[in-house]
Scaffold this motif. Structure first.
Motif, PDB file in Angstrom:
ATOM      1  N   LEU A   7       0.870  -1.180   0.054  1.00  0.00           N
ATOM      2  CA  LEU A   7      -0.125  -0.014  -0.110  1.00  0.00           C
ATOM      3  C   LEU A   7       0.917   1.189   0.034  1.00  0.00           C
ATOM      4  N   MET A   8       0.351   2.221  -0.634  1.00  0.00           N
ATOM      5  CA  MET A   8       1.038   3.664  -0.507  1.00  0.00           C
ATOM      6  C   MET A   8      -0.189   4.596  -0.236  1.00  0.00           C
ATOM      7  N   GLY A   9      -0.040   5.501   0.873  1.00  0.00           N
ATOM      8  CA  GLY A   9      -0.991   6.591   1.297  1.00  0.00           C
ATOM      9  C   GLY A   9      -0.461   7.280   2.129  1.00  0.00           C
ATOM     10  N   ARG A  10      -1.257   8.346   2.543  1.00  0.00           N
ATOM     11  CA  ARG A  10      -0.946   9.248   3.737  1.00  0.00           C
ATOM     12  C   ARG A  10      -1.725   8.839   4.922  1.00  0.00           C
ATOM     13  N   LEU A  11      -0.938   9.180   6.046  1.00  0.00           N
ATOM     14  CA  LEU A  11      -1.366   8.914   7.376  1.00  0.00           C
ATOM     15  C   LEU A  11      -2.385   9.960   7.762  1.00  0.00           C
ATOM     16  N   ARG A  28      -0.558   1.693  16.126  1.00  0.00           N
ATOM     17  CA  ARG A  28      -1.528   1.604  15.340  1.00  0.00           C
ATOM     18  C   ARG A  28      -1.809   2.736  14.437  1.00  0.00           C
ATOM     19  N   PHE A  29      -1.988   2.765  13.049  1.00  0.00           N
ATOM     20  CA  PHE A  29      -2.025   3.805  12.420  1.00  0.00           C
ATOM     21  C   PHE A  29      -2.984   3.618  11.062  1.00  0.00           C
ATOM     22  N   GLN A  30      -3.451   4.533  10.518  1.00  0.00           N
ATOM     23  CA  GLN A  30      -4.489   4.459   9.446  1.00  0.00           C
ATOM     24  C   GLN A  30      -3.833   5.377   8.090  1.00  0.00           C
ATOM     25  N   ILE A  31      -3.878   4.501   7.086  1.00  0.00           N
ATOM     26  CA  ILE A  31      -3.443   5.386   5.847  1.00  0.00           C
ATOM     27  C   ILE A  31      -4.709   5.454   4.819  1.00  0.00           C
ATOM     28  N   ALA A  32      -4.744   6.579   4.320  1.00  0.00           N
ATOM     29  CA  ALA A  32      -5.736   6.774   3.084  1.00  0.00           C
ATOM     30  C   ALA A  32      -5.032   6.639   1.675  1.00  0.00           C
ATOM     31  N   CYS A  33      -5.641   5.749   0.964  1.00  0.00           N
ATOM     32  CA  CYS A  33      -5.266   5.281  -0.247  1.00  0.00           C
ATOM     33  C   CYS A  33      -6.112   5.608  -1.300  1.00  0.00           C
ATOM     34  N   ASP A  34      -5.829   6.626  -2.328  1.00  0.00           N
ATOM     35  CA  ASP A  34      -6.898   6.909  -3.328  1.00  0.00           C
ATOM     36  C   ASP A  34      -7.205   5.705  -4.096  1.00  0.00           C
ATOM     37  N   ARG A  35      -8.342   5.512  -4.579  1.00  0.00           N
ATOM     38  CA  ARG A  35      -8.895   4.984  -5.560  1.00  0.00           C
ATOM     39  C   ARG A  35      -8.582   5.241  -6.755  1.00  0.00           C
ATOM     40  N   THR A  36      -8.342   3.822  -7.809  1.00  0.00           N
ATOM     41  CA  THR A  36      -7.873   4.235  -9.066  1.00  0.00           C
ATOM     42  C   THR A  36      -8.922   4.601  -9.977  1.00  0.00           C
ATOM     43  N   TYR A  37     -10.252   4.119  -9.866  1.00  0.00           N
ATOM     44  CA  TYR A  37     -11.081   4.632 -10.465  1.00  0.00           C
ATOM     45  C   TYR A  37     -12.173   5.608  -9.992  1.00  0.00           C
ATOM     46  N   GLN A  38     -12.609   6.567 -10.709  1.00  0.00           N
ATOM     47  CA  GLN A  38     -13.800   7.284 -10.356  1.00  0.00           C
ATOM     48  C   GLN A  38     -14.631   7.865 -11.386  1.00  0.00           C
ATOM     49  N   CYS A  51      -3.661  -0.355   9.956  1.00  0.00           N
ATOM     50  CA  CYS A  51      -2.670  -0.927  10.033  1.00  0.00           C
ATOM     51  C   CYS A  51      -1.960  -1.204  11.406  1.00  0.00           C
ATOM     52  N   VAL A  52      -1.348  -1.871  11.759  1.00  0.00           N
ATOM     53  CA  VAL A  52      -0.535  -2.118  13.136  1.00  0.00           C
ATOM     54  C   VAL A  52       0.983  -2.396  12.757  1.00  0.00           C
ATOM     55  N   ALA A  53       1.952  -2.018  13.673  1.00  0.00           N
ATOM     56  CA  ALA A  53       3.383  -2.461  13.464  1.00  0.00           C
ATOM     57  C   ALA A  53       3.865  -2.544  14.803  1.00  0.00           C
ATOM     58  N   TRP A  54       5.042  -3.517  14.792  1.00  0.00           N
ATOM     59  CA  TRP A  54       5.577  -3.952  16.143  1.00  0.00           C
ATOM     60  C   TRP A  54       6.965  -3.865  16.184  1.00  0.00           C
ATOM     61  N   ARG A  55       7.587  -3.658  17.164  1.00  0.00           N
ATOM     62  CA  ARG A  55       8.913  -3.722  17.561  1.00  0.00           C
ATOM     63  C   ARG A  55       9.432  -2.218  16.772  1.00  0.00           C
ATOM     64  N   GLN A  56      10.562  -2.959  16.085  1.00  0.00           N
ATOM     65  CA  GLN A  56      11.552  -1.859  15.588  1.00  0.00           C
ATOM     66  C   GLN A  56      10.719  -1.027  14.488  1.00  0.00           C
ATOM     67  N   THR A  57       9.755  -1.759  13.580  1.00  0.00           N
ATOM     68  CA  THR A  57       9.075  -0.983  12.794  1.00  0.00           C
ATOM     69  C   THR A  57       8.298  -0.027  13.433  1.00  0.00           C
ATOM     70  N   ALA A  72       4.741   4.077   2.170  1.00  0.00           N
ATOM     71  CA  ALA A  72       4.697   2.884   1.655  1.00  0.00           C
ATOM     72  C   ALA A  72       4.777   1.766   2.727  1.00  0.00           C
ATOM     73  N   VAL A  73       3.652   0.826   2.617  1.00  0.00           N
ATOM     74  CA  VAL A  73       3.689  -0.434   3.578  1.00  0.00           C
ATOM     75  C   VAL A  73       3.585  -1.704   2.878  1.00  0.00           C
ATOM     76  N   GLU A  74       4.287  -2.456   3.290  1.00  0.00           N
ATOM     77  CA  GLU A  74       4.368  -3.935   2.804  1.00  0.00           C
ATOM     78  C   GLU A  74       4.070  -5.029   3.807  1.00  0.00           C
ATOM     79  N   GLY A  75       3.114  -5.605   3.855  1.00  0.00           N
ATOM     80  CA  GLY A  75       2.791  -6.588   5.128  1.00  0.00           C
ATOM     81  C   GLY A  75       1.839  -7.538   4.610  1.00  0.00           C
ATOM     82  N   THR A  76       1.007  -8.000   5.679  1.00  0.00           N
ATOM     83  CA  THR A  76      -0.216  -9.028   5.457  1.00  0.00           C
ATOM     84  C   THR A  76      -1.497  -8.765   6.165  1.00  0.00           C
ATOM     85  N   ILE A  77      -2.403  -9.222   5.825  1.00  0.00           N
ATOM     86  CA  ILE A  77      -3.911  -9.108   6.319  1.00  0.00           C
ATOM     87  C   ILE A  77      -4.088  -9.830   7.517  1.00  0.00           C
TER      88      ILE A  77
END
Length: 148
Positions: A7-11, A28-38, A51-57, A72-77
């Motif tokens: 994902l890529m977006g703004r906090l 815990r944080f939330q990002i806003a990702c624009d949709r590609t279609y409008q 989203c949630v991140a642990w430890r050093q992240t 930019a966030v790389e992770g799992t659901i």
């Protein structure tokens, strides 16, 4: 099985670093990702992803990212079920952030002023190049000694 998210977006709000009773850093944080279609008649829409991140992240995000920062966030659901304080069963879906990266300009991330970002220089082949000029043509040196 594959569970990968990029994902890529703004906090959307200022992330707050917390720690568990065992001392593990979590954020815990939330990002806003624009949709590609409008549709033509609609304003651009965005999805708000928890989203949630642990430890050093988590510590990295707390130190370098703020409300409005591009990330930019790389992770799992991951999903979890719980019962809220009113006794209703709920399901939570969030992205477990394994890697995060800076996006956008240095000025957007607050690490450099806007004037410095505009005058940023690049070096290629030992030659300083300003991307705002036509210096790129000077990189290619036509040398007749090439064997092909």
């Amino acid at each position: 099985m594959i569970n990968m998210v990029a994902l890529m977006g703004r906090l959307t709000y200022e992330p707050e670093l917390r720690s568990t009773p065992n001392g593990l850093a979590v954020i815990r944080f939330q990002i806003a990702c624009d949709r590609t279609y409008q549709k033509d008649s609609q304003n651009r829409q965005a999805d708000f992803i928890d989203c949630v991140a642990w430890r050093q992240t988590a510590e990295f995000i707390s130190r370098y990212f703020h409300k409005g920062s591009m990330i930019a966030v790389e992770g799992t659901i991951q999903t979890s079920n719980y019962t809220d304080k009113d006794g209703n069963k709920r399901k939570q879906i969030e992205v477990l952030a394994n890697n995060v990266s800076f996006c956008g300009s240095k000025a957007e991330n607050g690490t450099q002023g806007t004037q410095g970002a505009q005058n940023e220089q690049y070096t290629q082949g030992g030659m300083d190049i300003n991307p705002d000029t036509s210096d790129f043509e000077e990189i290619v040196d036509d040398d007749d000694d090439l064997p092909f």
